[in-house]
Design an enzyme around this catalytic site. Structure first.
Site, PDB file in Angstrom:
ATOM      1  N   CYS A 120       4.071   1.737   0.623  1.00 56.96           N
ATOM      2  CA  CYS A 120       2.847   2.527   0.484  1.00 56.96           C
ATOM      3  C   CYS A 120       2.227   2.066  -0.824  1.00 56.96           C
ATOM      4  O   CYS A 120       2.686   2.447  -1.903  1.00 56.96           O
ATOM      5  CB  CYS A 120       3.142   4.026   0.472  1.00 56.96           C
TER       6      CYS A 120
ATOM      7  N   CYS B 173       0.081   5.167  -2.816  1.00 53.65           N
ATOM      8  CA  CYS B 173       0.828   6.274  -3.447  1.00 53.65           C
ATOM      9  C   CYS B 173       2.295   5.977  -3.163  1.00 53.65           C
ATOM     10  O   CYS B 173       2.789   4.962  -3.653  1.00 53.65           O
ATOM     11  CB  CYS B 173       0.337   7.638  -2.988  1.00 53.65           C
ATOM     12  N   SER B 174       2.986   6.780  -2.408  1.00 56.08           N
ATOM     13  CA  SER B 174       4.383   6.465  -2.107  1.00 56.08           C
ATOM     14  C   SER B 174       4.808   7.181  -0.829  1.00 56.08           C
ATOM     15  O   SER B 174       5.914   7.729  -0.747  1.00 56.08           O
ATOM     16  CB  SER B 174       5.298   6.874  -3.268  1.00 56.08           C
ATOM     17  N   CYS B 175       3.952   7.187   0.195  1.00 54.10           N
ATOM     18  CA  CYS B 175       4.232   7.908   1.436  1.00 54.10           C
ATOM     19  C   CYS B 175       5.473   7.343   2.118  1.00 54.10           C
ATOM     20  O   CYS B 175       5.697   6.141   2.135  1.00 54.10           O
ATOM     21  CB  CYS B 175       3.038   7.803   2.377  1.00 54.10           C
TER      22      CYS B 175
END
Lengths: 211, 194, 211, 194
Positions: free
Chosen positions: B99, B102-104
């Site tokens: 991701c 962001c950090s999904c």
């Protein structure tokens, strides 16, 4: 916005360091920051996920890169609580016993006028191009694929359109597509002839390409 | 301008929590609830999904057709697991998840993402030079294997089904699951040899 | 390289703060860092300006944004002195009494095979397009103008080609052009209908566009 | 990874300087020489060039044709002044200078650049939203005035010739030069009224 969060393809970073058997949380404040992030959205309904993601994107780039992930989580959440009038920046600084850097303001004109696409315009196998857009607000088409052509691998269900959802625009849901781009087209010269990148993109971000 | 003069992060976190609890917007129990929920999201969940897909052809079919339902069938569902897609590796193609913005991550099957997945290093580099990043992380792929990097830019949450290692014909489902790490579910490692 | 140094158009930064009657140097170490930067190039001839610029570009992005300008100057210079074998990282850390972060390594394959253009191909009034290149090494065509069309306003003399100069490539000089781009084309939606950006670009970075 | 644990910047600078001097690569005099040189590069130099261009039509012509020679004629030449181009403002067009990729400036006529010019804030923003940046910096331009932002990406070094303010008919060249700040030479301010 073309912010520091849109990191895909940026060069100059060092190795990826993996910690063996990493725990869910390393420190107690990180667990609390995570819980605050979820609870403000799910229990309080203070703001939605798109507003939340955008609040982190608005952090000063130097702060963004310096901060631990959970510091970004906390900063974005606190910024929205202040912007929504739930808490004040002053009371947070008094309680924290010092300065409390929040994210920057939302742009004056954050949304582009992209035509809503309630019905899916594309099917598996279609060739599409990502529009060369640069909205000043929230957008989830990474810069590295804008202007490039790709192939639709899969059509996903309708989801909230992030650009309007983050900025209190009209209610809007659209299908997303898993679009495959040739790595050699995105970054000529990296020598990855047979590698590809698949990006999950809302219908509005795309235009059809005649074969 | 950079902001180096901030109050300690512990104090800032506590300031937000205390204010919301004092104003009755949230309770301490609410916060504890989500911490416990996060601790229940473990990569072992995804590992069990993979092991079952390796050993149960009908389940594998369901997983490839509708991973959200197939994972829910095993009890793995919830936040950030609303639309899961399983990516099956083949001898010709290796899948990797990132991701960049962001950090999904698919929390219910992968757990909260590890630090390396959230780092600018991984997010910036793996879309552009996946082969080099994987090599640095200990996974050398033959040149003829193509890499597909999946960028989690919308609401689809991915999990990788790595190749079943050779020599595992007689392993139990639990033994197979133990070969699948979080890194293998993201695609930066293979399933381990038994 | 598409590094953090290539800041043009990045969003999320706050106001520009002007200090009245700013002195040439605020602090003594800044004057010394500046003098070291010039003297290593002009007196020692340890490295050239293109190598120097690239050394700063190679700093870790978080360090780059955190550092004062003269800390970047010092970091780039020290990195090259170590890479050239003039000083060792160890002796610097011993002398500094602590850690001394240097810039990251040069990419394995830093130069693209751009055809040398010893003779000028373009004239004032020509329409040109910037090639959509992404060299892993030093390059001075900012990302924001790559792939865009502009108009040649002026042709400057020949100067060292930075991509090869920074990486010990063949000696090469080319004309540069002042190329004007419409702001509305670079960043649609910013509403600057009559504004333009002029970028000074080497011949190799350009291709002609038929009118 | 960010590196916050570095030795103080003063100690790092001194470490480099001391090692080069100890090894006889450089002398303390070399360093002092370049510090003094930098202190001689002052925006007052550029201001004198502008004031002369305002009052001497033949010099103005030479400056617009070959600014490197015209500045050298006044004694302003040297490092980062090898190819200078003067940008003359008109009532219809305003010029602004930036270096987005580092902080290049015409040292002999503008002096070393000020902190704001070197800041990520200015470098990132002025190419994209010049009108807003100038307004924030106190310069409100009428909508019909177009802005040309000059990005110092190669070896040309620019200086702006701002419009001569009204009411300066009787000013001396020195009085005129005093109206031209470093900010006016870069284009984020106008020449001051007398």
């Amino acid at each position: 916005m073309d912010g520091i969060h849109d990191l895909g393809g940026m060069q100059g970073f060092g190795p990826v360091v993996v910690e063996a058997d990493e725990p869910t949380f390393h420190l107690q404040w990180q667990a609390k920051a995570f819980a605050l992030m979820v609870a403000t959205q799910v229990v309080m309904r203070s703001h939605n996920t798109d507003e939340y993601r955008h609040s982190i994107e608005r952090m000063n780039p130097a702060h963004y890169l310096r901060a631990d992930y959970y510091e970004r989580v906390l900063t974005g959440t606190a910024t929205l609580l202040v912007e929504k009038g739930v808490l004040s920046a002053e009371e947070l600084e008094v309680a924290a016993g010092g300065s409390f850097a929040l994210a920057g303001p939302i742009a004056a004109d954050p949304m582009l006028a992209l035509t809503p696409q309630p019905e899916p315009r594309f099917a598996v196998g279609d060739c599409v191009r990502v529009l060369p857009i640069h909205p000043a607000g929230h957008v989830r088409a990474p810069q590295f694929c804008r202007g490039h052509e790709g192939l639709v691998l899969h059509r996903a269900p309708r989801f909230r359109f992030p650009d309007t959802s983050a900025h209190a625009g009209p209610h809007r849901k659209e299908h997303t597509y898993h679009v495959e781009f040739a790595a050699a087209d995105l970054w000529p010269g990296e020598g990855a002839a047979n590698d590809t990148v698949v990006v999950d993109l809302w219908d509005s971000y795309l235009e059809g390409v005649r074969a | 301008m950079s902001n180096n003069g901030d109050a300690p992060i512990e104090a800032r976190t506590e300031a937000v929590a205390a204010a919301l609890i004092a104003n009755k917007h949230l309770s301490a129990e609410d916060l504890a609830h989500f911490v416990h929920m996060a601790e229940d999201w473990r990569p072992q969940n995804g590992a069990r999904v993979v092991a079952r897909a390796w050993t149960d052809a009908a389940f594998r079919e369901r997983l490839l057709t509708d991973a959200t339902a197939a994972c829910a069938e095993m009890g793995y569902a919830g936040l950030q697991g609303e639309y899961i897609v399983a990516l099956e590796d083949t001898p010709e193609r290796h899948n990797v998840i990132v991701c960049t913005q962001c950090s999904c991550t698919a929390w219910p099957v992968l757990g909260l993402p590890p630090n390396w997945y959230k780092s600018p290093e991984y997010r910036a580099r793996v879309v552009r030079e996946p082969r080099r990043v994987l090599r640095e992380m200990g996974l050398e792929l033959a040149a003829e294997i193509s890499i597909r990097v999946w960028e989690t830019s919308a609401e689809t949450r991915y999990m990788v089904i790595p190749l079943r290692p050779a020599g595992t014909e007689n392993c139990s489902v639990d033994e197979l699951a133990a070969l699948v790490t979080r890194e293998a579910l993201i695609g930066v490692a293979l399933a381990a040899a038994p």
